[in-house]
Design a protein around this motif. Structure first.
Motif, short mmCIF file in Angstrom:
data_model
loop_
_atom_site.label_atom_id
_atom_site.label_comp_id
_atom_site.label_asym_id
_atom_site.label_seq_id
_atom_site.Cartn_x
_atom_site.Cartn_y
_atom_site.Cartn_z
N LYS A 192 0.83 -1.20 0.00
CA LYS A 192 0.00 0.00 0.00
C LYS A 192 0.87 1.25 0.00
CE LYS A 192 -3.98 -1.95 2.46
NZ LYS A 192 -4.84 -1.82 3.68
N SER A 193 0.43 2.26 -0.72
CA SER A 193 1.10 3.55 -0.66
C SER A 193 0.79 4.21 0.67
CB SER A 193 0.64 4.45 -1.81
OG SER A 193 0.99 3.90 -3.06
N SER A 194 1.72 4.98 1.17
CA SER A 194 1.53 5.67 2.44
C SER A 194 1.31 7.15 2.20
CB SER A 194 2.75 5.48 3.35
OG SER A 194 2.62 6.25 4.52
N GLU A 232 22.16 -3.79 1.29
CA GLU A 232 22.01 -3.47 2.73
C GLU A 232 20.66 -2.82 2.94
OE1 GLU A 232 25.53 -1.84 4.42
OE2 GLU A 232 24.45 -0.58 5.86
N TRP A 233 19.98 -3.22 4.02
CA TRP A 233 18.63 -2.69 4.27
C TRP A 233 18.45 -2.54 5.78
CZ3 TRP A 233 13.62 -5.18 1.82
CH2 TRP A 233 12.54 -4.33 2.02
N ILE A 234 18.26 -1.31 6.21
CA ILE A 234 18.08 -1.01 7.63
C ILE A 234 16.75 -0.29 7.81
CG2 ILE A 234 18.95 0.30 9.63
CD1 ILE A 234 20.76 -2.00 8.97
N ASN A 235 15.94 -0.78 8.74
CA ASN A 235 14.66 -0.15 9.07
C ASN A 235 14.64 0.22 10.54
OD1 ASN A 235 13.14 -0.56 6.48
ND2 ASN A 235 13.57 -2.70 6.98
N GLN A 236 14.20 1.43 10.83
CA GLN A 236 14.04 1.85 12.21
C GLN A 236 12.58 1.79 12.65
OE1 GLN A 236 14.46 6.08 13.27
NE2 GLN A 236 16.01 5.48 14.79
N LYS A 237 11.67 2.02 11.69
CA LYS A 237 10.25 2.05 12.01
C LYS A 237 9.47 1.32 10.91
CE LYS A 237 10.46 6.50 14.44
NZ LYS A 237 9.95 7.89 14.49
N PRO A 238 8.26 0.85 11.22
CA PRO A 238 7.43 0.19 10.18
C PRO A 238 7.18 1.08 8.97
CG PRO A 238 6.53 -0.26 12.36
CD PRO A 238 7.63 0.74 12.55
N LEU A 239 7.03 2.39 9.18
CA LEU A 239 6.81 3.28 8.05
C LEU A 239 7.99 3.24 7.08
CD1 LEU A 239 5.26 5.46 6.51
CD2 LEU A 239 6.29 7.17 8.04
N GLY A 240 9.20 3.20 7.62
CA GLY A 240 10.38 3.12 6.77
C GLY A 240 10.37 1.86 5.94
N ARG A 241 9.99 0.74 6.54
CA ARG A 241 9.92 -0.53 5.81
C ARG A 241 8.87 -0.45 4.70
NH1 ARG A 241 9.58 -3.39 9.77
NH2 ARG A 241 11.65 -4.37 9.84
N LEU A 256 10.12 1.77 1.78
CA LEU A 256 11.19 1.14 1.00
C LEU A 256 10.67 -0.06 0.22
CD1 LEU A 256 14.09 1.51 3.58
CD2 LEU A 256 13.81 2.75 1.43
N LEU A 257 9.74 -0.81 0.80
CA LEU A 257 9.11 -1.90 0.05
C LEU A 257 8.39 -1.36 -1.19
CD1 LEU A 257 7.62 -4.29 2.77
CD2 LEU A 257 9.20 -4.93 0.95
N PHE A 311 9.12 1.37 -2.74
CA PHE A 311 10.17 1.81 -3.66
C PHE A 311 10.68 0.63 -4.47
CE2 PHE A 311 14.73 2.29 -4.51
CZ PHE A 311 14.75 3.48 -5.21
N ILE A 312 10.87 -0.52 -3.82
CA ILE A 312 11.37 -1.70 -4.52
C ILE A 312 10.36 -2.18 -5.55
CG2 ILE A 312 11.99 -4.14 -4.24
CD1 ILE A 312 13.04 -3.33 -1.40
N THR A 313 9.10 -2.29 -5.16
CA THR A 313 8.08 -2.82 -6.08
C THR A 313 7.85 -1.92 -7.28
OG1 THR A 313 6.27 -1.82 -4.79
CG2 THR A 313 6.92 -4.07 -4.22
N LYS A 314 8.16 -0.65 -7.15
CA LYS A 314 8.01 0.26 -8.29
C LYS A 314 9.05 0.00 -9.38
CE LYS A 314 5.61 4.12 -6.07
NZ LYS A 314 5.68 5.55 -5.67
N HIS A 315 9.99 -0.90 -9.10
CA HIS A 315 11.00 -1.27 -10.11
C HIS A 315 10.64 -2.56 -10.84
CE1 HIS A 315 13.36 1.57 -7.67
NE2 HIS A 315 14.19 1.66 -8.69
N GLN A 316 9.45 -3.10 -10.59
CA GLN A 316 9.15 -4.41 -11.15
C GLN A 316 8.97 -4.38 -12.67
OE1 GLN A 316 4.66 -4.13 -9.35
NE2 GLN A 316 5.53 -6.15 -9.61
N SER A 317 8.73 -3.22 -13.25
CA SER A 317 8.65 -3.13 -14.71
C SER A 317 10.03 -2.97 -15.35
CB SER A 317 7.75 -1.95 -15.11
OG SER A 317 8.32 -0.72 -14.67
#
Length: 387
Positions: free
Chosen positions: A144-146, A222-231, A234-235, A237-243
């Protein structure tokens, strides 16, 4: 002064042996990166006539182990020329490096093995695993987009100081604390890498990933998350590269896959990859400053088998109100015996003493084994860096 230590005038010899031994091609970047390591290392070598026959780096680092800082030397670029192989050159250099570490009050040593069996004879043991996760672009989860936060993309050379601070705050399972020179070395070595930075609504960095692409694959380094929002950011961001990319690969330092968090757990291919090895150089220091998990421990005597004389003793350990008391007790009968490799696994949280006893690897008084087992952490260590 150790007769095997090389000075700065021997860099070209070391570099030439490095290129030949690892079948590398000369380049300006490769020379720069190796020179950075050379300048920061204790460099060991044995001459074979007019050429360098064997060499290795012993690189001073610091690591954070459950809130306790320890000095650690990383062994890297262990090599011998083919015409000099089989003469025990690398073995002699490594033994000398370990002796120097002890004299310099270094507690631990890590290395990346070309052969686990070879380095076990020097007291090293596998304690770090990686989880390699591969997914097709069609199998990426829906995210989901935030309405909160945002992501910024930068080249690795432009990563902010806040990223380094975030890494430091999340690093406590045996990973490197990363001195300024090591950050620069990483940036020079991986000049084509990029970073995605996740910020909250207050413009505070709450997560990041460092990544690169190769042959149609998106690799997360390397992947570092401090809060659920950060995860979440970034997730997305990753899925936007699937094309753009067909495959997505993340080699995580966390050996726990967490497949249950995926909608379809079998959509990801999982490989557990044995990673780097560790060695306790100074057992007395490691035990006396260890982040013990029991405030009190009655007397336990255990005998350690190690070719390093200063570790090879029967040790008597007691803990009173969190205060560790450790002394050599060679005149006492040991409750059980174990190798430095097995003790390393147990103290790093990789495999418990109970498990080692169940597999018949250590033998002795099971009650005493259980008591000491309760002192050690039971969370597997994590290491991102490589040298």
């Amino acid at each position: 002064m150790n007769k095997y230590l090389l000075d700065e005038n021997k860099f070209n010899d070391f570099y030439d042996l490095y290129l030949y031994s690892f079948n590398r091609q000369d380049s300006q970047q490769r020379r720069l990166v190796l020179k950075e390591r050379y300048d920061q290392s204790h460099v060991y070598g044995i001459m074979n006539g007019k050429k360098l026959g064997s060499g290795l780096f012993s690189i001073p680092f610091d690591v954070n182990f459950h809130g306790v800082d320890f000095k650690m030397n990383g062994i890297g670029d262990v090599m011998s020329a083919p015409e000099f192989g089989g003469r025990g050159g690398a073995s002699s250099l490594l033994k000398n490096a370990l002796n120097d570490m002890y004299q310099e009050k270094v507690t631990l040593s890590y290395l990346a093995p070309f052969s686990y069996g070879y380095y076990r004879q020097f007291g090293y043991e596998q304690v770090f695993d990686h989880t390699k996760i591969t997914m097709k672009n069609t199998d990426l989860p829906r995210v989901k987009s935030s309405e909160h936060g945002h992501v910024e993309r930068v080249d690795i050379k432009d990563i902010p100081e806040s990223l380094k601070t975030l890494y430091f705050g999340q690093n406590h399972l045996g990973g490197m604390t990363r001195a300024p020179w090591w950050w620069k070395h990483m940036q020079d070595k991986h000049a084509d890498y990029q970073a995605a930075l996740a910020y909250d609504d207050d413009n505070q960095l709450i997560g990041y990933l460092i990544y690169y692409n190769e042959a149609g694959t998106f690799y997360i380094h390397e992947w570092i998350n401090q809060k659920p929002l950060g995860r979440q950011l970034l997730l997305k961001f990753i899925t936007k590269h699937q094309s753009i990319f067909t495959n997505f690969v993340y080699e995580s330092p966390d050996p726990d896959f967490k497949a249950d968090l995926l909608l379809e757990p079998n959509s990801a291919k999982l490989e557990v990859v044995p990673y780097m090895m560790a060695r306790i150089v100074n057992l007395q220091d490691f035990l006396q400053r260890y982040p013990v998990k029991k405030m009190n421990l009655a007397k336990v005597c255990f005998k350690v088998d190690d070719f390093l004389d200063w570790n090879a003793h029967t040790w008597m350990l007691t803990i009173t109100d969190g205060i560790v008391e450790l002394r050599i007790a060679d005149d006492q009968k040991a409750d059980f015996e174990l190798s430095i490799q097995d003790l390393t696994k147990a103290m790093f949280g990789y495999r418990s003493l109970n498990s080692l006893a169940k597999y018949g690897i250590i033998d002795g008084d099971l009650d005493k084994i259980n008591e000491l087992d309760g002192v050690f952490v039971h969370q597997k260590p994590q290491l991102i860096d490589y040298f």
